[in-house]
Design a protein around this motif. Structure first.
Motif, PDB file in Angstrom:
ATOM      1  N   VAL A 105      42.081  21.309  74.349  1.00 29.38           N
ATOM      2  CA  VAL A 105      42.339  22.022  75.142  1.00 29.38           C
ATOM      3  C   VAL A 105      43.385  22.411  74.661  1.00 29.38           C
ATOM      4  O   VAL A 105      43.861  23.146  73.376  1.00 29.38           O
ATOM      5  N   ASP A 106      43.339  23.912  75.712  1.00 30.00           N
ATOM      6  CA  ASP A 106      44.708  25.023  75.317  1.00 30.00           C
ATOM      7  C   ASP A 106      45.796  23.749  75.859  1.00 30.00           C
ATOM      8  O   ASP A 106      45.671  22.863  76.649  1.00 30.00           O
ATOM      9  N   THR A 107      47.213  24.802  75.743  1.00 29.48           N
ATOM     10  CA  THR A 107      48.641  24.584  76.494  1.00 29.48           C
ATOM     11  C   THR A 107      48.000  24.635  78.188  1.00 29.48           C
ATOM     12  O   THR A 107      49.589  24.071  79.197  1.00 29.48           O
ATOM     13  N   CYS A 108      47.116  25.305  78.827  1.00 31.77           N
ATOM     14  CA  CYS A 108      47.366  25.344  79.417  1.00 31.77           C
ATOM     15  C   CYS A 108      46.101  24.426  80.599  1.00 31.77           C
ATOM     16  O   CYS A 108      46.035  23.824  81.738  1.00 31.77           O
ATOM     17  N   GLY A 109      45.675  23.927  79.651  1.00 33.30           N
ATOM     18  CA  GLY A 109      44.274  22.661  79.647  1.00 33.30           C
ATOM     19  C   GLY A 109      42.936  23.110  79.909  1.00 33.30           C
ATOM     20  O   GLY A 109      42.215  22.307  80.847  1.00 33.30           O
ATOM     21  N   LEU A 110      42.640  23.893  79.626  1.00 34.08           N
ATOM     22  CA  LEU A 110      41.873  24.589  80.049  1.00 34.08           C
ATOM     23  C   LEU A 110      40.549  23.969  78.292  1.00 34.08           C
ATOM     24  O   LEU A 110      41.507  24.371  77.470  1.00 34.08           O
ATOM     25  N   VAL A 111      39.536  23.975  78.671  1.00 37.07           N
ATOM     26  CA  VAL A 111      38.619  23.545  77.510  1.00 37.07           C
ATOM     27  C   VAL A 111      38.216  23.948  76.523  1.00 37.07           C
ATOM     28  O   VAL A 111      37.959  25.304  77.402  1.00 37.07           O
ATOM     29  N   LEU A 112      38.641  24.456  75.209  1.00 37.20           N
ATOM     30  CA  LEU A 112      38.309  25.234  74.315  1.00 37.20           C
ATOM     31  C   LEU A 112      36.864  24.667  73.665  1.00 37.20           C
ATOM     32  O   LEU A 112      36.075  25.433  73.107  1.00 37.20           O
ATOM     33  N   VAL A 190      49.023  16.517  78.956  1.00 40.03           N
ATOM     34  CA  VAL A 190      48.580  18.219  79.738  1.00 40.03           C
ATOM     35  C   VAL A 190      46.369  18.192  79.600  1.00 40.03           C
ATOM     36  O   VAL A 190      45.839  18.471  80.494  1.00 40.03           O
ATOM     37  N   VAL A 191      45.999  17.491  78.394  1.00 41.35           N
ATOM     38  CA  VAL A 191      44.574  17.424  78.096  1.00 41.35           C
ATOM     39  C   VAL A 191      44.284  15.949  79.049  1.00 41.35           C
ATOM     40  O   VAL A 191      43.175  15.861  79.878  1.00 41.35           O
ATOM     41  N   GLU A 192      44.915  15.132  79.322  1.00 43.62           N
ATOM     42  CA  GLU A 192      45.275  13.701  80.224  1.00 43.62           C
ATOM     43  C   GLU A 192      44.800  14.217  81.620  1.00 43.62           C
ATOM     44  O   GLU A 192      44.120  14.178  82.790  1.00 43.62           O
ATOM     45  N   ARG A 193      45.889  15.935  82.185  1.00 45.91           N
ATOM     46  CA  ARG A 193      45.036  16.457  83.078  1.00 45.91           C
ATOM     47  C   ARG A 193      43.785  17.289  83.461  1.00 45.91           C
ATOM     48  O   ARG A 193      43.658  16.490  84.112  1.00 45.91           O
ATOM     49  N   THR A 194      43.828  17.651  82.317  1.00 52.03           N
ATOM     50  CA  THR A 194      42.135  17.622  81.941  1.00 52.03           C
ATOM     51  C   THR A 194      41.384  16.861  82.452  1.00 52.03           C
ATOM     52  O   THR A 194      39.769  16.958  83.255  1.00 52.03           O
TER      53      THR A 194
END
Length: 257
Positions: A105-112, A190-194
């Motif tokens: 994920v990026d630093t906003c939590g959006l999946v790359l 961040v990734v945990e929040r995703t």
């Protein structure tokens, strides 16, 4: 197409949100076999991927950020499968029989990038599956943060492989051994929040898909739903102390970049 695309999308989102079986879709939606057929077709031809990537760039632009990320966070989640299927294994560390969802994920939590593989695959081996070709897809990504488990075993060569093959720096965010219980780690949260965002969709509470490609597509559909709601100005996240603290930490992280 016999049925409107909007009706097909609504049916897929109903299955995603409620977690029901395809055959139990209500009659006021599209027939389950038609919805599943289009879901499968859009998975095979990459439609979900293209829509997901386009929305991610729009969300990043709306937030005042470059459409192409320069840093990312990597982690995995072991989930139980329902009735077997493709690539099912046993995660001895977490004692889970099923699959692993590996997210970048990026630093906003959006999946790359999302890769679903057997739970028996070690995290370091799974990381190579996720990071392979990452610079070709995201030329500006030069830093990937991971937890200590990815780099503890130097013999795995993950750090050297990433630097030599993909020209990406792997940086571990270690956990303080002196602190007991749960602790929010810088950047790693961040990734945990995703993963938490994905958990709001009941279809993703377990891995119900027979094929890993369909499991990866469901992750993309969940993120499409979330990003489309954001772009439409709909607040789909509940308010509360946890969300407030997460927003504060995100703002601090973005200001430090």
């Amino acid at each position: 197409m016999k049925f409107p695309r909007r009706l097909i999308i609504d049916t897929v989102l109903y299955v995603l949100g409620t977690g029901c079986a395809w055959r139990l879709v209500p009659h006021d939606l599209a027939p389950w076999d038609a919805a599943y057929r289009w879901f499968r077709a859009w998975t095979a031809d990459g439609t979900w991927d293209r829509v997901h990537d386009a929305l991610r760039q729009k969300v990043r632009t709306a937030q005042g950020r470059d459409p192409q990320p320069s840093a990312a966070v990597l982690d995995s989640q072991s989930v139980r499968t329902h009735q077997g299927g493709q690539a099912v294994g046993f995660d001895a560390g977490k004692r889970v029989r099923g699959r692993k969802r590996h997210l970048l994920v990026d630093t906003c939590g959006l999946v790359l990038r999302a890769v679903v593989h057997s739970a028996s695959v070690q995290d370091r081996a799974g990381a190579k599956l996720v990071l392979s070709g990452i610079r070709a897809a995201f030329p500006q990504v030069g830093l990937v943060r991971v937890d200590g488990g990815y780099v503890n075993a130097v013999d795995s060569g993950l750090v050297g492989w990433a630097a030599g093959t993909e020209n990406v720096e792997i940086v571990a965010v270690p956990r303080n051994a002196d602190v007991k219980g749960f602790r929010v780690l810088p950047r790693r949260w961040v990734v945990e929040r995703t993963f938490s965002w994905l958990g709001r969709c009941r279809r993703l509470a377990r891995d119900y898909e027979r094929k890993t490609a369909h499991a990866e597509a469901m992750i993309k559909v969940a993120m499409i739903r979330l990003m489309a709601a954001r772009l439409a100005g709909e607040d789909v996240e509940p308010h509360g102390p946890i969300e407030t603290e997460a927003a504060r930490r995100l703002a601090e992280d973005l200001n430090q970049e």
